[in-house]
Scaffold this active site. Structure first.
Site, PDB file in Angstrom:
ATOM      1  CD  GLU A 170      -4.712   0.003   3.357  1.00  0.00           C
ATOM      2  OE1 GLU A 170      -4.552  -1.019   4.045  1.00  0.00           O
ATOM      3  OE2 GLU A 170      -5.380   0.023   2.312  1.00  0.00           O
ATOM      4  CB  SER A 200      -7.935  -2.042   5.351  1.00  0.00           C
ATOM      5  OG  SER A 200      -8.559  -3.251   4.994  1.00  0.00           O
ATOM      6  NE  ARG A 217      -3.462  -2.547   0.064  1.00  0.00           N
ATOM      7  CZ  ARG A 217      -2.996  -3.581  -0.658  1.00  0.00           C
ATOM      8  NH1 ARG A 217      -1.985  -3.421  -1.497  1.00  0.00           N
ATOM      9  NH2 ARG A 217      -3.552  -4.756  -0.589  1.00  0.00           N
TER      10      ARG A 217
HETATM   11  C1  LIG Z   1     -15.334  -0.566   0.821  1.00  0.00           C
HETATM   12  C2  LIG Z   1     -13.889  -0.313   0.494  1.00  0.00           C
HETATM   13  C3  LIG Z   1     -13.067  -1.379   0.170  1.00  0.00           C
HETATM   14  C4  LIG Z   1     -11.718  -1.161  -0.130  1.00  0.00           C
HETATM   15  N1  LIG Z   1     -10.939  -2.230  -0.456  1.00  0.00           N
HETATM   16  C5  LIG Z   1      -9.643  -2.041  -0.802  1.00  0.00           C
HETATM   17  C6  LIG Z   1      -8.823  -3.150  -1.188  1.00  0.00           C
HETATM   18  O1  LIG Z   1      -9.267  -4.286  -1.224  1.00  0.00           O
HETATM   19  N2  LIG Z   1      -7.530  -2.898  -1.512  1.00  0.00           N
HETATM   20  C7  LIG Z   1      -6.986  -1.630  -1.483  1.00  0.00           C
HETATM   21  O2  LIG Z   1      -5.800  -1.463  -1.804  1.00  0.00           O
HETATM   22  N3  LIG Z   1      -7.751  -0.566  -1.116  1.00  0.00           N
HETATM   23  C8  LIG Z   1      -9.044  -0.734  -0.782  1.00  0.00           C
HETATM   24  N4  LIG Z   1      -9.822   0.334  -0.407  1.00  0.00           N
HETATM   25  C9  LIG Z   1      -9.210   1.675  -0.343  1.00  0.00           C
HETATM   26  C10 LIG Z   1      -9.318   2.476  -1.662  1.00  0.00           C
HETATM   27  O3  LIG Z   1     -10.364   1.984  -2.440  1.00  0.00           O
HETATM   28  C11 LIG Z   1      -8.009   2.447  -2.461  1.00  0.00           C
HETATM   29  O4  LIG Z   1      -6.911   2.914  -1.709  1.00  0.00           O
HETATM   30  C12 LIG Z   1      -8.128   3.286  -3.742  1.00  0.00           C
HETATM   31  O5  LIG Z   1      -7.090   2.961  -4.601  1.00  0.00           O
HETATM   32  C13 LIG Z   1      -8.165   4.774  -3.465  1.00  0.00           C
HETATM   33  O6  LIG Z   1      -8.394   5.459  -4.688  1.00  0.00           O
HETATM   34  P1  LIG Z   1      -8.978   6.948  -4.648  1.00  0.00           P
HETATM   35  O7  LIG Z   1      -9.095   7.463  -6.026  1.00  0.00           O
HETATM   36  O8  LIG Z   1     -10.218   6.974  -3.841  1.00  0.00           O
HETATM   37  O9  LIG Z   1      -7.782   7.717  -3.906  1.00  0.00           O
HETATM   38  P2  LIG Z   1      -7.909   8.805  -2.744  1.00  0.00           P
HETATM   39  O10 LIG Z   1      -8.466   8.158  -1.532  1.00  0.00           O
HETATM   40  O11 LIG Z   1      -8.589  10.021  -3.231  1.00  0.00           O
HETATM   41  O12 LIG Z   1      -6.366   9.128  -2.498  1.00  0.00           O
HETATM   42  C14 LIG Z   1      -5.498   8.174  -1.941  1.00  0.00           C
HETATM   43  C15 LIG Z   1      -4.063   8.722  -2.007  1.00  0.00           C
HETATM   44  O13 LIG Z   1      -3.671   8.814  -3.364  1.00  0.00           O
HETATM   45  C16 LIG Z   1      -3.289  10.143  -3.686  1.00  0.00           C
HETATM   46  N5  LIG Z   1      -3.779  10.406  -5.047  1.00  0.00           N
HETATM   47  C17 LIG Z   1      -5.042  10.219  -5.513  1.00  0.00           C
HETATM   48  N6  LIG Z   1      -5.098  10.529  -6.818  1.00  0.00           N
HETATM   49  C18 LIG Z   1      -3.861  10.918  -7.177  1.00  0.00           C
HETATM   50  C19 LIG Z   1      -3.276  11.371  -8.402  1.00  0.00           C
HETATM   51  N7  LIG Z   1      -3.982  11.500  -9.538  1.00  0.00           N
HETATM   52  N8  LIG Z   1      -1.947  11.715  -8.395  1.00  0.00           N
HETATM   53  C20 LIG Z   1      -1.217  11.606  -7.259  1.00  0.00           C
HETATM   54  N9  LIG Z   1      -1.696  11.189  -6.083  1.00  0.00           N
HETATM   55  C21 LIG Z   1      -3.008  10.845  -6.049  1.00  0.00           C
HETATM   56  C22 LIG Z   1      -3.961  11.035  -2.642  1.00  0.00           C
HETATM   57  O14 LIG Z   1      -3.230  12.237  -2.423  1.00  0.00           O
HETATM   58  C23 LIG Z   1      -3.932  10.126  -1.425  1.00  0.00           C
HETATM   59  O15 LIG Z   1      -2.687  10.221  -0.763  1.00  0.00           O
HETATM   60  C24 LIG Z   1     -11.179   0.158  -0.110  1.00  0.00           C
HETATM   61  C25 LIG Z   1     -12.028   1.234   0.200  1.00  0.00           C
HETATM   62  C26 LIG Z   1     -13.362   1.005   0.487  1.00  0.00           C
HETATM   63  C27 LIG Z   1     -14.252   2.176   0.793  1.00  0.00           C
END
Ligand SMILES: Cc1cc2nc3c(=O)[nH]c(=O)nc-3n(C[C@H](O)[C@H](O)[C@H](O)COP(=O)(O)OP(=O)(O)OC[C@H]3O[C@@H](n4cnc5c(N)ncnc54)[C@H](O)[C@@H]3O)c2cc1C
Length: 302
Positions: free
Chosen positions: A295, A225, A176
């Site tokens: 995380e 998580s 992660r």
């Molecule tokens: C129900 C549920 C289940 C989940 N299951 C999993 C799982 O199985 N595995 C897993 O790994 N995660 C899981 N997650 C967490 C989440 O889905 C992931 O981490 C996902 O990849 C986040 O993407 P996001 O676009 O929402 O990023 P954000 O939450 O908006 O950002 C996350 C990080 O990435 C950075 N970021 C975002 N976009 C960019 C960009 N374009 N350029 C540079 N930095 C950027 C942000 O600054 C931040 O630090 C889960 C979440 C939920 C709600």
């Protein structure tokens, strides 16, 4: 901010002050961004970064499914790529296909497009909420697969407003985590998936969905998580052992279904969620000698 005229803004993107961020995170807690920029494309993004003298820093957000934005909100400039980086295009070879994907494409949408083409490799992304940008920054993954395993190149805009493509081999990916600098912005990536069949890929996706549904809360206001699994331990087991399953603080609660999920029961403040998480971390350290690492990315002011 004021030195950027609206003329440029109409061409390069959309800038708005004092933006309510409630709908920008999975937790849906209330906070504000002092200013938000939604670039119209790479050119607009580069322009903004080169002309951002009034801003101390830029915070990039994706779909907010891994974000806890503190109650004091985000100062400086919040960058949201909106839907303007939403293209997917396929370049087919005999045994594999390279796929160019914009950073604001939803991870599950990318997985679904691969499924339709009978391409294997991205199935696990069908059960991970959020965007490709967020997934690449976090090295998102589940059930033994991680996005770092299928990415070839990442396309970025640097903190100096220059475009840059980095080979995945030159990125240090961990559990992660990635070595992508936090002040660079991911605008897209090229992935490689292998040729398979629609039936086979659909079968894998179905199995992953069933597994995910049976173990994790898929509805409710959460960000997945909360803590990384420490080496040789499962975070949820540690939280159970400490007796926190179902525990609450203000409007925040430890999920009954999966104890490594914190949920907003409706009126939680970000501070409720963070304090509940910190309480768990302290007890894990004092009672079990285990260090739990967040995380979820915590951003903004208290
Ligand atoms: C129900 C549920 C289940 C989940 N299951 C999993 C799982 O199985 N595995 C897993 O790994 N995660 C899981 N997650 C967490 C989440 O889905 C992931 O981490 C996902 O990849 C986040 O993407 P996001 O676009 O929402 O990023 P954000 O939450 O908006 O950002 C996350 C990080 O990435 C950075 N970021 C975002 N976009 C960019 C960009 N374009 N350029 C540079 N930095 C950027 C942000 O600054 C931040 O630090 C889960 C979440 C939920 C709600």
């Amino acid at each position: 901010m004021d030195n950027i005229s609206s003329l440029y803004l109409s061409k390069f993107g959309f800038l708005e002050k004092h933006v309510d961020l409630t709908s920008y995170t999975g937790f849906r807690t209330k906070s504000y961004a002092s200013a938000m920029f939604i670039p119209s494309g790479v050119e607009g993004l580069c322009f903004l970064i080169r002309n951002k003298s009034d801003f101390e820093c830029i915070t990039t957000i994706g779909a907010g499914y891994n974000l806890l934005i503190r109650d004091g909100g985000i100062k400086g400039l919040t960058m949201s790529l909106g839907n303007n980086f939403g293209k997917i295009s396929f370049r087919r070879s005999e045994n594999f296909t390279d796929i160019d994907v914009g950073a604001s494409v939803k991870s599950c949408e990318f997985a679904s497009e691969c499924q339709k083409q009978g391409l294997s490799g991205a199935e696990f992304l069908s059960v991970i909420p959020g965007t490709i940008g967020g997934a690449l920054y976090m090295n998102a993954g589940c059930f033994g697969a991680e996005i770092s395993q299928i990415v070839l190149n990442v396309h970025l805009v640097t903190d100096e407003g220059k475009t840059y493509t980095i080979s995945a081999d030159d990125i240090k990916y961990g559990y992660r985590s990635s070595s992508i600098p936090s002040d660079w912005i991911i605008v897209g990536a090229t992935f490689r998936c292998t040729s398979s069949s629609i039936e086979s890929v659909s079968h894998t996706v179905k199995k992953l969905r069933e597994k995910k549904l049976s173990t994790q809360p898929t509805c409710g206001l959460s960000c997945g998580s909360v803590f990384k699994n420490p080496t040789r331990h499962c975070a949820w087991k540690i939280i159970d052992e400490l007796g926190f399953r179902g525990a609450s603080l203000g409007g925040a609660k430890v999920s009954e279904k999966h104890s490594n999920f914190l949920v907003n029961t409706g009126k939680a403040k970000a501070s409720d969620i963070e304090q509940l998480g910190e309480k768990i971390r302290k007890e894990a350290a004092s009672r079990l000698g285990i260090h739990l690492e967040w995380e979820i990315q915590r951003l903004g002011e208290f």
